[in-house]
Scaffold this motif. Structure first.
Motif, PDB file in Angstrom:
ATOM      1  N   GLU A  18       0.835  -1.204   0.000  1.00  0.00           N
ATOM      2  CA  GLU A  18       0.000   0.000   0.000  1.00  0.00           C
ATOM      3  C   GLU A  18       0.878   1.265   0.000  1.00  0.00           C
ATOM      4  OE1 GLU A  18      -2.900   0.753  -0.595  1.00  0.00           O
ATOM      5  OE2 GLU A  18      -3.074   2.787   0.220  1.00  0.00           O
ATOM      6  N   LEU A  19       1.933   1.257   0.830  1.00  0.00           N
ATOM      7  CA  LEU A  19       2.833   2.421   0.868  1.00  0.00           C
ATOM      8  C   LEU A  19       3.531   2.590  -0.480  1.00  0.00           C
ATOM      9  CD1 LEU A  19       4.450   2.032   4.420  1.00  0.00           C
ATOM     10  CD2 LEU A  19       3.028   3.946   3.631  1.00  0.00           C
ATOM     11  N   ARG A  21       2.444   1.768  -3.341  1.00  0.00           N
ATOM     12  CA  ARG A  21       1.455   2.278  -4.309  1.00  0.00           C
ATOM     13  C   ARG A  21       1.257   3.794  -4.122  1.00  0.00           C
ATOM     14  NH1 ARG A  21      -3.365   3.860  -4.650  1.00  0.00           N
ATOM     15  NH2 ARG A  21      -3.812   3.634  -2.431  1.00  0.00           N
ATOM     16  N   ARG A  22       1.151   4.221  -2.863  1.00  0.00           N
ATOM     17  CA  ARG A  22       0.955   5.658  -2.588  1.00  0.00           C
ATOM     18  C   ARG A  22       2.181   6.464  -3.034  1.00  0.00           C
ATOM     19  NH1 ARG A  22      -1.358   5.950   3.560  1.00  0.00           N
ATOM     20  NH2 ARG A  22      -2.867   4.307   3.358  1.00  0.00           N
ATOM     21  N   LYS A  25       2.210   6.900  -6.775  1.00  0.00           N
ATOM     22  CA  LYS A  25       1.197   7.878  -7.191  1.00  0.00           C
ATOM     23  C   LYS A  25       1.708   9.305  -6.940  1.00  0.00           C
ATOM     24  CE  LYS A  25      -3.743   8.764  -6.459  1.00  0.00           C
ATOM     25  NZ  LYS A  25      -3.847   9.829  -5.465  1.00  0.00           N
ATOM     26  N   LEU A  26       2.213   9.525  -5.725  1.00  0.00           N
ATOM     27  CA  LEU A  26       2.728  10.859  -5.375  1.00  0.00           C
ATOM     28  C   LEU A  26       3.885  11.257  -6.282  1.00  0.00           C
ATOM     29  CD1 LEU A  26       2.761  10.876  -1.470  1.00  0.00           C
ATOM     30  CD2 LEU A  26       1.602  12.516  -2.954  1.00  0.00           C
ATOM     31  N   TRP A 290       7.121   7.801   2.308  1.00  0.00           N
ATOM     32  CA  TRP A 290       5.780   8.248   1.876  1.00  0.00           C
ATOM     33  C   TRP A 290       5.395   9.558   2.574  1.00  0.00           C
ATOM     34  CZ3 TRP A 290       1.477   7.791   5.432  1.00  0.00           C
ATOM     35  CH2 TRP A 290       0.323   8.397   4.912  1.00  0.00           C
ATOM     36  N   ARG A 291       5.626   9.613   3.907  1.00  0.00           N
ATOM     37  CA  ARG A 291       5.235  10.788   4.678  1.00  0.00           C
ATOM     38  C   ARG A 291       5.934  12.055   4.193  1.00  0.00           C
ATOM     39  NH1 ARG A 291       1.923   9.952   8.705  1.00  0.00           N
ATOM     40  NH2 ARG A 291       2.146   7.823   9.397  1.00  0.00           N
ATOM     41  N   GLU A 294       4.218  13.141   1.049  1.00  0.00           N
ATOM     42  CA  GLU A 294       2.863  13.605   1.354  1.00  0.00           C
ATOM     43  C   GLU A 294       2.909  15.014   1.995  1.00  0.00           C
ATOM     44  OE1 GLU A 294       0.050  12.085   0.789  1.00  0.00           O
ATOM     45  OE2 GLU A 294      -1.400  12.925   2.213  1.00  0.00           O
TER      46      GLU A 294
END
Ligand code: 13P
Ligand code: SF4
Length: 321
Positions: A18-19, A21-22, A25-26, A290-291, A294
């Motif tokens: 999931e991470l 994938r995110r 995308k980002l 990821w963070r 984001e």
């Protein structure tokens, strides 16, 4: 493995996917490039566009046309990317991931050291702070240190810092004296010949390959000495089937990917040293990667006068190598 362990493993896998994938995308939305050093954890290497050694990553940072550089490495690496790209947003998953080798060279003490040899050419390893880079004539990495020192006229004194092991390796290789700052990397200092000899004796068919940040007593017994990318190339191209690898074990992930049929044994460390992994590099988790994308922070920014002063010796390195 218990049923609970299996369940935990599965949910960790789901979270990792999931991470990833995110992040993907980002990355597209932000027009970002992700750079990661070979010492980071496998899932971060998998998420990166480029995995490399210090030189390859500095070059990638210099040449990218992405709007955002996300650097999974240690602070001096993100800082170098920012020095090369003042107009880009440079992010790091964890800006507290420092390098103790770089931090072992305080600016004031280094200035005093330089003042004792005012005519010397100052060559600093890229594993140094922006302030130390600004005090230097040329930067080098473990991939190009030898090539850079060769280009300095014989009659010139050379100050080399902060890594004494890389410095003395180059000195021995070129038969050239240099004045060394006495810093070292705790990860590579954890390996010594006394302990590794036992592994060599137990695996007589294995080749011993080592990073030049290792101590001289070990390097003199190595079948090959090279930077992380040099070690990777050697292991891939050698006819050898088994290797004892004396460097940070994060590199084994890429070694095993490139040569799945070969056996790679992480070099054993001396019991008196607590670590032979770089705990700072491992602070770059997938979650933090990821963070930082984001939240668009932590950002790495270098003050303009310092940036310009540090850029000059980095550019000289890139021209000379
Ligand atoms: P290289 O990436 O130049 O091999 O250096 C290894 C290292 O210690 C990075 O911090
Ligand atoms: Fe610094 Fe050593 Fe870690 Fe490299 S491996 S970042 S030199 S502490």
């Amino acid at each position: 493995m218990t049923a609970v362990d299996v369940k935990n493993d599965r949910s960790a896998d789901v979270r990792t996917r999931e991470l990833a994938r995110r992040i993907e995308k980002l990355k597209k939305e932000m027009r970002a490039i992700i750079l990661a050093h070979y010492y980071t954890v496998p899932e971060v290497q998998d998420a990166a566009d480029i995995v490399g050694d210090s030189l390859a990553l500095a070059r990638a940072a210099e040449n990218t046309d992405a709007d955002v550089i996300v650097f999974a490495g240690v602070y001096f690496m993100g800082e170098t990317a920012s020095i090369l790209n003042p107009d880009k947003l440079v992010l790091m998953p964890d800006d507290h991931a420092g390098c103790p080798l770089a931090d072992s060279c305080p600016t004031e003490k280094f200035r005093a050291f330089k003042a004792e040899h005012p005519d010397a050419v100052v060559i600093s390893y890229i594993n140094s702070t922006a302030e130390i880079k600004a005090e230097s004539d040329i930067i080098c990495t473990s991939s190009n240190a030898e090539r850079i020192v060769r280009q300095i006229p014989e009659d010139k004194e050379i100050i080399f810092g902060p890594d004494r092991n890389l410095g003395s390796y180059v000195m021995k290789k070129l038969g050239r004296k240099m004045i060394l700052w006495q810093g070292y990397c705790y990860v590579h200092e954890a390996f010594n010949w006394g302990v590794i000899k036992k592994a060599v004796d137990t695996n007589p068919e294995a080749e011993l390959i080592a990073h030049p940040e290792c101590r001289e007593d070990l390097l003199q017994h190595a079948d090959f000495v090279g930077s992380t990318s040099g070690l990777l190339r050697y292991a891939e191209q050698s006819r050898g089937k088994t290797f004892i690898v004396a460097t940070e074990p994060g590199i084994l992930y890429e070694m095993r990917k490139r040569s799945p049929e070969k056996t790679f044994i992480p070099a054993p460390k001396d019991a008196s040293h607590p670590w032979s992994t770089c705990t700072q590099m491992k602070q770059n988790t997938l979650e933090k990667l990821w963070r930082c994308m984001e939240n668009r922070r932590p950002q790495i920014v270098v003050d303009e006068p310092l940036r310009l002063a540090a850029l000059r010796p980095i550019r000289r390195m890139l021209e000379m190598s």
